[in-house]
Structures are given as structure tokens and as C-alpha cells.
Design a protein around this motif. Structure first.
Motif, mmCIF file in Angstrom:
data_model
loop_
_atom_site.group_PDB
_atom_site.id
_atom_site.type_symbol
_atom_site.label_atom_id
_atom_site.label_comp_id
_atom_site.label_asym_id
_atom_site.label_seq_id
_atom_site.Cartn_x
_atom_site.Cartn_y
_atom_site.Cartn_z
ATOM 1 N N ARG A 70 0.934 -1.198 0.062
ATOM 2 C CA ARG A 70 0.019 0.129 -0.100
ATOM 3 C C ARG A 70 0.926 1.084 -0.130
ATOM 4 N N SER A 94 -0.121 7.197 0.606
ATOM 5 C CA SER A 94 -1.752 7.998 0.354
ATOM 6 C C SER A 94 -2.656 6.972 0.842
ATOM 7 N N ASP A 95 -2.774 5.568 0.563
ATOM 8 C CA ASP A 95 -3.570 4.670 1.018
ATOM 9 C C ASP A 95 -3.726 4.568 2.661
ATOM 10 N N GLU A 137 -5.137 7.475 4.226
ATOM 11 C CA GLU A 137 -6.448 7.317 4.020
ATOM 12 C C GLU A 137 -7.182 6.370 5.186
ATOM 13 N N SER A 138 -6.595 5.252 5.172
ATOM 14 C CA SER A 138 -6.987 4.151 6.146
ATOM 15 C C SER A 138 -7.016 4.526 7.377
ATOM 16 N N VAL A 141 -4.439 13.680 -0.146
ATOM 17 C CA VAL A 141 -5.177 12.572 0.320
ATOM 18 C C VAL A 141 -6.817 13.325 0.685
ATOM 19 N N ARG A 188 -9.894 12.174 -1.588
ATOM 20 C CA ARG A 188 -10.432 10.797 -0.986
ATOM 21 C C ARG A 188 -11.339 11.233 -0.044
#
Length: 154
Positions: A3, A6-7, A10-11, A44, A48
Motif C-alpha cells: 500500500r 496515500s492509502d 486514508e485508512s 489525500v 479521498r
């Protein structure tokens, strides 16, 4: 599955939002936590945590500045659909259209099957006509949202 940063950001934020209605973050502190530049935090949040994806973002600049992210509460479905229609103009990217359709599914405004049909209709595979693709996608999505709005009015 690897990952990217950015992922992960976000998470992390979505995990906190599962148990809180809103959160306030400081860009510099988040950048330090994830060992990245503050502009990546902006990226992000801007891509998102959009209204189309069910979030409201407020920011205050300056020394005591913060970014507040809140989950949008849908109490009036008709109003929500109107807000979605107003959230994009004559063009919309595939990613943003997919985000809107995902939110419609999450809010149980469309079924999984209906959502999948909508995704198919606005996909790059179907609309891949370079210069007018985003314009066509916006017109189709506006049509879907208007129709949903009419059907849900009571």
C-alpha cells in the motif's frame, strides 16, 4: 499487497472516523507521523475525503490551524441527491463518478446491482471518447441522480 502512503493515510483517517463523527488534524503533525510532505496530506484529503464520497472538509489556516473532516449525515435523501448533482458541473472524472456511485450504494439509495450498472455506464471502457468522455459521464450521472431524486420524493 503493498500500500502506498496515500492509502495508509486514508485508512488511518477512516479508521478514526468509524468511531468519531468528525476529526481535527494538523497537516504538519500528520506529515510527521507518516514521514511525508504536508502536500501529500492535502492530496489525500482533497481526493479521498470529498463530498461525493460522503465527507465534509473544513480548514483553518494559521498557527492554530487545523483540518476538520466530518462524515456527511444523510437525513434528507432528496436534499443529498441535489447536493451531489450540484457538486460537479459539466464534466466529471471516472474516479469521482465511481466515488459518487459508491456513496449511493453505501447509503442504500441504490442496490449493488443498480450501482454496478451505473458504474458500467460511466466507465472509461464505455465512454472512452477522449475529448468528450468527462462531459458525457457528467450528463449520464446527472441523469441518474435526477431520476433517483424524482423516485424518492414522497
Amino acid at each position: 499487497m503493498s500500500r502506498n502512503t496515500s492509502d495508509l493515510i486514508e485508512s488511518y483517517l477512516k479508521k478514526i472516523l468509524e468511531s468519531h463523527e468528525n476529526i481535527e488534524i494538523r497537516r504538519a503533525e500528520m506529515a510527521q507521523l507518516f514521514n511525508c510532505v504536508p502536500s501529500q496530506i492535502n492530496y489525500v484529503i482533497n481526493t479521498r475525503f470529498t463530498f461525493q464520497r460522503g465527507y465534509l472538509v473544513e480548514s483553518k489556516r494559521g498557527g492554530g490551524g487545523y483540518i476538520r473532516i466530518s462524515k456527511v449525515k444523510i437525513s434528507d435523501q432528496h436534499y443529498f441527491l441535489e447536493q451531489l448533482m450540484d457538486s460537479f458541473g459539466q464534466e466529471i472524472s471516472e474516479a469521482n463518478a465511481f466515488g459518487i456511485i459508491q456513496k449511493l450504494f453505501e447509503e442504500e439509495i441504490v442496490t449493488e446491482n443498480e450501482g454496478n450498472l451505473m458504474l458500467s455506464a460511466v466507465s472509461k471502457n464505455v465512454l472512452g471518447i477522449s475529448q468528450i468522455e468527462n462531459r458525457l459521464r457528467a450528463r449520464i450521472l446527472h441523469g441518474f441522480l435526477e431520476r433517483l431524486s424524482y423516485e424518492k420524493k414522497e
